[in-house]
Scaffold this motif. Structure first.
Motif, PDB file in Angstrom:
ATOM      1  N   LEU A 109      27.912 -12.926  -9.876  1.00 27.06           N
ATOM      2  CA  LEU A 109      28.820 -11.879 -10.637  1.00 27.06           C
ATOM      3  C   LEU A 109      29.342 -10.611  -9.318  1.00 27.06           C
ATOM      4  O   LEU A 109      30.534 -10.011 -10.004  1.00 27.06           O
ATOM      5  CB  LEU A 109      27.045 -11.082 -11.447  1.00 27.06           C
ATOM      6  N   GLN A 110      28.829 -10.750  -7.845  1.00 24.05           N
ATOM      7  CA  GLN A 110      29.390  -9.844  -7.161  1.00 24.05           C
ATOM      8  C   GLN A 110      30.419 -10.056  -6.455  1.00 24.05           C
ATOM      9  O   GLN A 110      31.112  -9.413  -6.501  1.00 24.05           O
ATOM     10  CB  GLN A 110      28.570  -9.606  -5.999  1.00 24.05           C
ATOM     11  N   SER A 111      30.893 -11.706  -6.818  1.00 22.22           N
ATOM     12  CA  SER A 111      32.332 -12.396  -6.212  1.00 22.22           C
ATOM     13  C   SER A 111      32.937 -12.393  -7.268  1.00 22.22           C
ATOM     14  O   SER A 111      34.227 -12.564  -6.544  1.00 22.22           O
ATOM     15  CB  SER A 111      31.867 -13.984  -5.561  1.00 22.22           C
ATOM     16  N   THR A 112      32.689 -12.304  -8.065  1.00 27.00           N
ATOM     17  CA  THR A 112      33.801 -11.969  -9.300  1.00 27.00           C
ATOM     18  C   THR A 112      33.706 -10.512  -9.716  1.00 27.00           C
ATOM     19  O   THR A 112      34.276 -10.917 -11.041  1.00 27.00           O
ATOM     20  CB  THR A 112      33.542 -12.898 -10.554  1.00 27.00           C
ATOM     21  N   SER A 113      33.775  -9.438  -9.098  1.00 32.18           N
ATOM     22  CA  SER A 113      33.775  -8.406  -9.532  1.00 32.18           C
ATOM     23  C   SER A 113      33.274  -7.629 -10.657  1.00 32.18           C
ATOM     24  O   SER A 113      34.116  -6.755 -11.415  1.00 32.18           O
ATOM     25  CB  SER A 113      35.891  -7.981  -9.273  1.00 32.18           C
ATOM     26  N   ARG A 114      32.223  -8.563 -11.056  1.00 30.06           N
ATOM     27  CA  ARG A 114      31.408  -7.389 -12.141  1.00 30.06           C
ATOM     28  C   ARG A 114      29.942  -6.674 -11.324  1.00 30.06           C
ATOM     29  O   ARG A 114      28.919  -7.355 -11.593  1.00 30.06           O
ATOM     30  CB  ARG A 114      31.373  -8.979 -13.121  1.00 30.06           C
ATOM     31  N   ILE A 115      30.560  -6.066 -10.712  1.00 30.40           N
ATOM     32  CA  ILE A 115      29.839  -5.137  -9.649  1.00 30.40           C
ATOM     33  C   ILE A 115      29.041  -3.962 -11.140  1.00 30.40           C
ATOM     34  O   ILE A 115      27.815  -3.850 -10.272  1.00 30.40           O
ATOM     35  CB  ILE A 115      30.734  -4.345  -8.608  1.00 30.40           C
ATOM     36  N   LYS A 116      29.385  -3.616 -11.917  1.00 29.76           N
ATOM     37  CA  LYS A 116      28.483  -3.284 -13.006  1.00 29.76           C
ATOM     38  C   LYS A 116      27.550  -4.293 -13.813  1.00 29.76           C
ATOM     39  O   LYS A 116      26.014  -3.413 -12.925  1.00 29.76           O
ATOM     40  CB  LYS A 116      29.702  -2.912 -13.661  1.00 29.76           C
ATOM     41  N   GLU A 117      27.712  -5.358 -14.240  1.00 31.13           N
ATOM     42  CA  GLU A 117      26.314  -6.002 -14.158  1.00 31.13           C
ATOM     43  C   GLU A 117      25.298  -6.397 -12.450  1.00 31.13           C
ATOM     44  O   GLU A 117      24.503  -6.388 -13.388  1.00 31.13           O
ATOM     45  CB  GLU A 117      26.574  -7.595 -14.820  1.00 31.13           C
ATOM     46  N   TYR A 118      26.344  -6.417 -11.275  1.00 30.98           N
ATOM     47  CA  TYR A 118      25.480  -6.881 -10.810  1.00 30.98           C
ATOM     48  C   TYR A 118      24.157  -6.213  -9.643  1.00 30.98           C
ATOM     49  O   TYR A 118      23.028  -5.715  -9.768  1.00 30.98           O
ATOM     50  CB  TYR A 118      26.168  -6.774  -9.420  1.00 30.98           C
ATOM     51  N   SER A 119      24.819  -4.544 -10.094  1.00 36.00           N
ATOM     52  CA  SER A 119      24.524  -3.604  -9.648  1.00 36.00           C
ATOM     53  C   SER A 119      23.493  -3.269 -10.655  1.00 36.00           C
ATOM     54  O   SER A 119      21.622  -2.750 -10.689  1.00 36.00           O
ATOM     55  CB  SER A 119      25.694  -2.018  -9.761  1.00 36.00           C
ATOM     56  N   ALA A 120      23.538  -3.346 -11.957  1.00 34.95           N
ATOM     57  CA  ALA A 120      22.501  -3.360 -13.716  1.00 34.95           C
ATOM     58  C   ALA A 120      21.439  -3.764 -13.071  1.00 34.95           C
ATOM     59  O   ALA A 120      19.903  -3.373 -13.077  1.00 34.95           O
ATOM     60  CB  ALA A 120      23.182  -3.337 -14.529  1.00 34.95           C
ATOM     61  N   ILE A 121      21.042  -5.036 -13.167  1.00 32.48           N
ATOM     62  CA  ILE A 121      19.735  -6.183 -12.899  1.00 32.48           C
ATOM     63  C   ILE A 121      19.244  -5.136 -11.482  1.00 32.48           C
ATOM     64  O   ILE A 121      18.250  -5.636 -10.724  1.00 32.48           O
ATOM     65  CB  ILE A 121      20.715  -7.761 -12.462  1.00 32.48           C
ATOM     66  N   ILE A 122      20.089  -5.000 -10.519  1.00 28.74           N
ATOM     67  CA  ILE A 122      19.200  -4.337  -9.114  1.00 28.74           C
ATOM     68  C   ILE A 122      18.490  -3.163  -9.465  1.00 28.74           C
ATOM     69  O   ILE A 122      17.571  -2.697  -9.264  1.00 28.74           O
ATOM     70  CB  ILE A 122      19.836  -4.695  -8.143  1.00 28.74           C
ATOM     71  N   ILE A 123      19.862  -2.248  -9.895  1.00 32.57           N
ATOM     72  CA  ILE A 123      18.834  -1.112 -10.646  1.00 32.57           C
ATOM     73  C   ILE A 123      17.084  -1.563 -11.700  1.00 32.57           C
ATOM     74  O   ILE A 123      16.291  -0.548 -11.389  1.00 32.57           O
ATOM     75  CB  ILE A 123      19.507   0.128 -11.192  1.00 32.57           C
ATOM     76  N   ILE A 124      17.609  -2.278 -12.752  1.00 33.10           N
ATOM     77  CA  ILE A 124      16.669  -2.582 -13.506  1.00 33.10           C
ATOM     78  C   ILE A 124      15.130  -2.902 -13.114  1.00 33.10           C
ATOM     79  O   ILE A 124      13.927  -2.764 -13.029  1.00 33.10           O
ATOM     80  CB  ILE A 124      16.902  -3.449 -14.341  1.00 33.10           C
ATOM     81  N   ASP A 125      15.755  -3.674 -12.247  1.00 29.46           N
ATOM     82  CA  ASP A 125      14.461  -4.567 -11.289  1.00 29.46           C
ATOM     83  C   ASP A 125      13.712  -3.790 -10.501  1.00 29.46           C
ATOM     84  O   ASP A 125      12.274  -3.150 -10.823  1.00 29.46           O
ATOM     85  CB  ASP A 125      14.770  -5.345 -10.452  1.00 29.46           C
TER      86      ASP A 125
END
Length: 170
Positions: A109-125
Motif C-alpha cells: 500500500l505504501q509503495s503504490t501511494s495508497r497512504i490513506k489506507e496504510y495509515s488507517a491500518i496503523i491508526i486502527i491497530d
C-alpha cells in the motif's frame, strides 16, 4: 507506556516490555522480502501492478512467516521457561503470524501511494489496543495475559483490514 508501569507490578510490566521487544524485532524475520517489494514496486500505481504475482508472493511469504512463528511457539514450550516467559514466547509466535503478513500488505500500500489506507491500518491497530487497555484497566483485569491478548487482537483486526484493502491481491 505512562500508565501501565504505575498500575502493574514491576515484574509483569517487565514481561510486557520483553514481549514488545521481541514483537518489534520480529520485523527482521521478513529477511528483506517486504523491503524488496517496496523497492521494486515503489512509485507504481496499485491498479497497474500484477496482482497474480503479488498473490503468490503474499502466500509464499506468509508460509515462511508461519514457519518462523511455529519455531518460536515450539521453542517457547520446549525450553523449560517460567510460565511468564512461555506466555511471552507464545504471544511472540502469534505476533509473527499476524504482524508480518500485515507488514507486507502495508508495504504494498505504501509503495503504490495508497497512504490513506496504510495509515488507517496503523491508526486502527493502536486505537483498538488503547481502548482495550483502558477497558482492562477499568475492569481491573490487568495482567500479562490480558495485555498481550489486547495487542494480538489489535494486530489481528488491523490484518483483517489490510486483507480487505488488498483483497484483489489476496
Amino acid at each position: 507506556t505512562f500508565i501501565l508501569p504505575k498500575i502493574m507490578g514491576v515484574i509483569d510490566y517487565g514481561y510486557v516490555q520483553l514481549y514488545l521487544f521481541y514483537a518489534n524485532y520480529t520485523g527482521f524475520l521478513h529477511l528483506g522480502w517486504a523491503d524488496g517489494i517496496y523497492l521494486k514496486y515503489g512509485g507504481k500505481y496499485y491498479e497497474n501492478i500484477d496482482k497474480k504475482v503479488f498473490s503468490g508472493q503474499f502466500w509464499l511469504y506468509s508460509l515462511v512467516e508461519f514457519s518462523f512463528a511455529f519455531v518460536i511457539l515450539i521453542s517457547g514450550f520446549s525450553n523449560g521457561f517460567t510460565e511468564e516467559k512461555t506466555i511471552v514466547f507464545i504471544f511472540t509466535g502469534i505476533a509473527v503470524a499476524v504482524y508480518l503478513p500485515r507488514t507486507l500488505l502495508q508495504y504494498v500500500l505504501q509503495s503504490t501511494s495508497r497512504i490513506k489506507e496504510y495509515s488507517a491500518i496503523i491508526i486502527i491497530d493502536r486505537l483498538i489496543y488503547f481502548f482495550i487497555i483502558l477497558f482492562i484497566i477499568f475492569k481491573k483485569l490487568l495482567d500479562l495475559y490480558m495485555i498481550l491478548s489486547a495487542d494480538i487482537l489489535a494486530k489481528t483486526i488491523s490484518l483483517i483490514m489490510a486483507l480487505f484493502y488488498c483483497k484483489d491481491i489476496i
